[in-house]
Design a protein around this motif. Structure first.
Motif, PDB file in Angstrom:
ATOM      1  N   SER A 152       0.806  -1.220   0.000  1.00 18.73           N
ATOM      2  CA  SER A 152       0.000   0.000   0.000  1.00 18.73           C
ATOM      3  C   SER A 152       0.840   1.272   0.000  1.00 18.73           C
ATOM      4  N   THR A 289      -9.084 -18.245  -3.305  1.00 21.90           N
ATOM      5  CA  THR A 289      -9.391 -16.929  -2.734  1.00 21.90           C
ATOM      6  C   THR A 289     -10.221 -17.071  -1.467  1.00 21.90           C
ATOM      7  N   TYR A 293      -8.930 -16.013   2.286  1.00 20.91           N
ATOM      8  CA  TYR A 293      -9.696 -15.015   3.048  1.00 20.91           C
ATOM      9  C   TYR A 293     -10.143 -15.570   4.397  1.00 20.91           C
ATOM     10  N   GLY A 307      -3.764  -8.545  -3.968  1.00 22.72           N
ATOM     11  CA  GLY A 307      -3.993  -7.193  -3.463  1.00 22.72           C
ATOM     12  C   GLY A 307      -5.156  -6.512  -4.169  1.00 22.72           C
ATOM     13  N   HIS A 308      -5.182  -5.218  -4.086  1.00 17.94           N
ATOM     14  CA  HIS A 308      -6.321  -4.445  -4.567  1.00 17.94           C
ATOM     15  C   HIS A 308      -6.413  -4.468  -6.093  1.00 17.94           C
ATOM     16  N   PRO A 418     -12.599  -6.686  -7.493  1.00 21.39           N
ATOM     17  CA  PRO A 418     -12.134  -6.451  -6.115  1.00 21.39           C
ATOM     18  C   PRO A 418     -12.236  -7.668  -5.212  1.00 21.39           C
ATOM     19  N   TYR A 421      -9.044  -9.924  -4.085  1.00 21.58           N
ATOM     20  CA  TYR A 421      -7.999  -9.272  -3.287  1.00 21.58           C
ATOM     21  C   TYR A 421      -7.102 -10.300  -2.601  1.00 21.58           C
TER      22      TYR A 421
END
Length: 738
Positions: A152, A289, A293, A307-308, A418, A421
């Motif tokens: 980030s 994913t 998560y 990531g984003h 998104p 992520y």
């Protein structure tokens, strides 16, 4: 069942054949250049529609679209390929050393543009592993990033912007090159990348791709090596850092490979039974994913994640055009590889489904795709092997399948992106490696290639070794040069053979292969299986001299003996026309031929030029030198089966000053029959012999185009006429122009 063929016709020299069957008048010259240029600048409604149809093929095939027959197949195939494009685009973005979202952009914009401009109905464009790897090498060289950066941080964002700017610049320059090639009609340049070169190159590049993904599969943070010996540097770096392996990412990689490999094998084995292949890649991405998560693998196990991924379209921005001088060389290689692979795939499926593509239009389609896409932060694109095979296997019919493919990627960009992520990068690395299966299977073609052509096998091996050991771009260049050198060497050492006649036929074949064929008495028939130009003229002359035994020493010795005989005949012979005494030059020449025949029974050389596709000035001079040398030893030269370009060069170079134009025949058999008739009808007589009625008839047959015998014996005029014909025949014997 056997059949025989009998053909009765006159003997044709090249001149006589042209007089009989050639075009009497040349075609009228075209309009002047300025008028043709002015005509191309004119515009009409019909011309505009034709131009639009040629440059935007969608306007041609869409009105003819069979909605009920093709729509379902295009929709199913397009959706299947679109689902595959999502994980593959993100995975190949890692090869390009940019963020995964840029792979999604590259999977969308080129697809839409090729839908409008492309001519391949079964071609799927987007990200391609080899092109992505080559682009990634350029990005790493011009914008190397630090190993440890917070995802980030502003520094990471700035570095990412620099990287995609370089990758977009490569795409922009590649597109410009393709458009320029389209304008100059240079689509044929891709033909220099032969099939062995392309297969060896893609196979070796797959080795580089697999090696580059090892660090992501093992969870290592290593710098990406580029340049020469990059593969070995990468493997050495991985081996040195094995103790730092992240076991969580290793387990993720093993689990993904355990799913991807068997399911892909099932898709391949049961391809004909499955309506659509199992979308194992997207299923693996979704499962991985969710697991990452749920377990927070990025924080608890330090697993690298995507990531984003921003939702929506990227804003247009100009690529880093200031890097053009630094990326020009690499971009040319990327352009040629991308175009060659795209056109090869398009031609394969066009031949399979009985339609045609336009290679130059493909240049325009891929060129504009890269130019426009580069303005939306895309890296270079091309046709892809895996998705093209799936598109055709899923029942796609036309380019409209690209519309459904782009809709899937568009939904991901706008809504679903998104959600990826927490996708582990190790999963994308596994997708990259398993997508190379088709390229690695090309090793199976090597035994057949060795059996068919050992030279092509050597081209494959040399290209593969150079790409693997050195680098992708340099290895490709060496492979192309080596392939062209094999062609040059084959023309240099084409080989000269002695032809023999199959008994009682007009068929002539090399005697070292057909031992039952026999040479024609007194005639040496030679054939050369290649062009005669500056690169092989010395080899050609050396082989001909060896087959004829005309060494420089022997030529000088025979020439000296010939001159001595001629001088002695001039001193001892006195000829007159009134007494019908033979011409002294023929007497001396014939005695010389007799002395030469005693040493070597060759009175004529016949050169079969059927395999000589072209001759340059240096090659024509070799022919002239051969004529001069043969005249010195009293041997006549004949030519047969010369194509028009070869005849034009030989005539323009002055060869007809050294040989009789009537000694050039349309076939080998015409020349052989002519030579045998001369030997039979004239009897090869000595100086004191007179010309009898048969000799007059032979001279009339071969020298008078009307085939009329108007000569009679008994008058002084008749004797003068017969002597004149005798001179013609004798001059023909010696190969001199008359």
């Amino acid at each position: 069942m056997s059949a025989s063929v009998a053909v009765y016709r006159n003997i044709f020299t090249e001149d006589r054949f042209k007089q009989t069957y050639g075009t009497e008048e040349r075609a009228p010259a075209g309009p002047p250049l300025w008028e043709r240029l002015a005509r191309t600048c004119r515009c009409s409604r019909r011309g505009l529609l034709h131009l639009l149809g040629a440059r935007v093929p969608m306007l041609t095939w869409l009105p003819r679209y069979r909605l009920r027959k093709w729509l379902l197949g295009d929709a199913v195939a397009g959706l299947t390929v679109g689902i595959l494009h999502v994980p593959q685009g993100m995975a190949f973005a890692l090869l390009t050393s940019v963020a995964p979202v840029f792979g999604l952009y590259t999977s969308f914009f080129p697809v839409v543009l090729y839908l409008l401009l492309g001519t391949g109905r079964h071609v799927s464009t987007g990200t391609f592993a080899v092109v992505s790897l080559m682009t990634g090498s350029v990005v790493e060289r011009l914008a190397p990033g630090p190993l440890q950066l917070n995802a980030s941080s502003l520094e990471a964002a700035d570095m990412e912007a620099q990287r995609i700017a370089v990758a977009s610049a490569v795409a922009l320059l590649s597109g410009i090159i393709m458009v320029c090639m389209f304008v100059l009609r240079l689509g044929f340049l891709s033909t220099y990348l032969s099939e062995p070169i392309i297969k060896a190159f893609t196979n070796a590049a797959a080795v580089h791709v697999a090696a580059s993904q090892l660090q992501s599969m093992l969870g290592l943070r290593l710098a990406r090596h580029t340049g020469h010996f990059a593969l070995f540097k990468t493997l050495a770096s991985v081996m040195e850092n094995l103790p730092q392996t992240n076991m969580a990412e290793v387990l993720i990689s093993v689990g993904c490979l355990a799913i991807l490999v068997p399911v892909k094998e099932l898709n391949t084995r049961y391809r004909k039974r499955l309506r659509t292949p199992i979308p194992v890649e997207i299923l693996t991405v979704i499962i991985a994913t969710g697991v990452a998560y749920a377990l927070s693998l990025d924080s608890t196990c330090d697993v690298q994640i995507v990531g984003h991924i921003p939702a929506g379209f990227p804003s247009p921005q100009m690529p880093a055009v200031h890097t053009f001088p630094d990326i020009a060389g690499d971009t040319v290689a990327i352009t040629l590889v991308g175009y060659a692979v795209s056109v090869s795939l398009a031609m394969i499926y066009a031949d399979k489904h009985a339609y045609s593509i336009r290679p130059n239009q493909e240049l325009l389609a891929h060129g504009i795709s890269n130019v426009v896409s580069s303005l939306f932060t895309c890296f270079p694109s091309s046709a892809t092997l895996a998705t093209t095979n799936i598109l055709e296997g899923s029942g796609g019919f036309t380019q409209l399948s690209g519309l459904f493919t782009s809709l899937v990627v568009l939904i991901v960009l706008l809504l679903i992106g998104p959600l990826f992520y927490f996708l582990p990068k190790a999963v994308l690395a596994c997708i990259n490696v398993t997508s190379l299966r088709q390229m690695f299977l090309q090793f199976q073609d090597l035994p057949d290639l060795w059996r068919v052509s050992k030279i092509d096998f050597m081209v494959w091996v040399v290209t593969w070794l150079c790409v693997v050991v050195l680098s992708v771009d340099l290895g490709l260049a060496i492979g192309v040069v080596f392939s062209m050198m094999t062609v040059i060497c084959r023309t240099q050492r084409a080989g000269c053979s002695v032809l023999g006649q199959a008994s009682n036929t007009e068929i002539y074949r090399p005697m070292h292969i057909h031992s039952k064929c026999s040479e024609v008495a007194g005639v040496k028939i030679l054939t050369y299986n290649g062009p005669i130009y500056y690169g092989n003229r010395s080899f050609f002359r050396e082989e001909v001299s060896q087959l004829l035994g005309l060494t420089p020493d022997r030529i000088r010795r025979l020439e000296k003996a010939r001159k001595a005989l001629e001088k002695r005949q001039r001193d001892t012979n006195i000829s007159t026309v009134e007494r019908d005494v033979a011409n002294t030059s023929f007497s001396s020449d014939h005695e010389f031929l007799k002395s030469d025949a005693a040493e070597k029974d060759v009175q004529a050389i016949l050169m079969d030029c059927s395999s000589v596709i072209f001759v340059d000035v240096a090659g024509a001079r070799v022919f002239i030198q051969m004529c001069i040398e043969c005249q010195k030893v009293g041997v006549r030269i004949y030519l047969a089966n010369c194509n028009e370009s070869v005849l034009t060069i030989l005539t323009s170079s002055g060869l007809m000053n050294y040989m009789n134009p009537q000694h050039i025949f349309v076939s080998v058999h015409d020349a052989v029959v002519f030579i045998q008739h001369l030997k039979t009808d004239t009897g090869m007589r000595t100086a004191g012999d007179s010309i009898d009625r048969d000799t007059i008839r032979a001279a009339d047959h071969f020298c008078d185009t009307d085939h009329r015998n108007v000569h009679s014996r008994g008058s002084k005029a008749a004797r003068l006429s017969r002597l004149f014909l005798k001179e013609i025949v004798y001059e023909t014997f010696n190969g001199r122009k008359f």
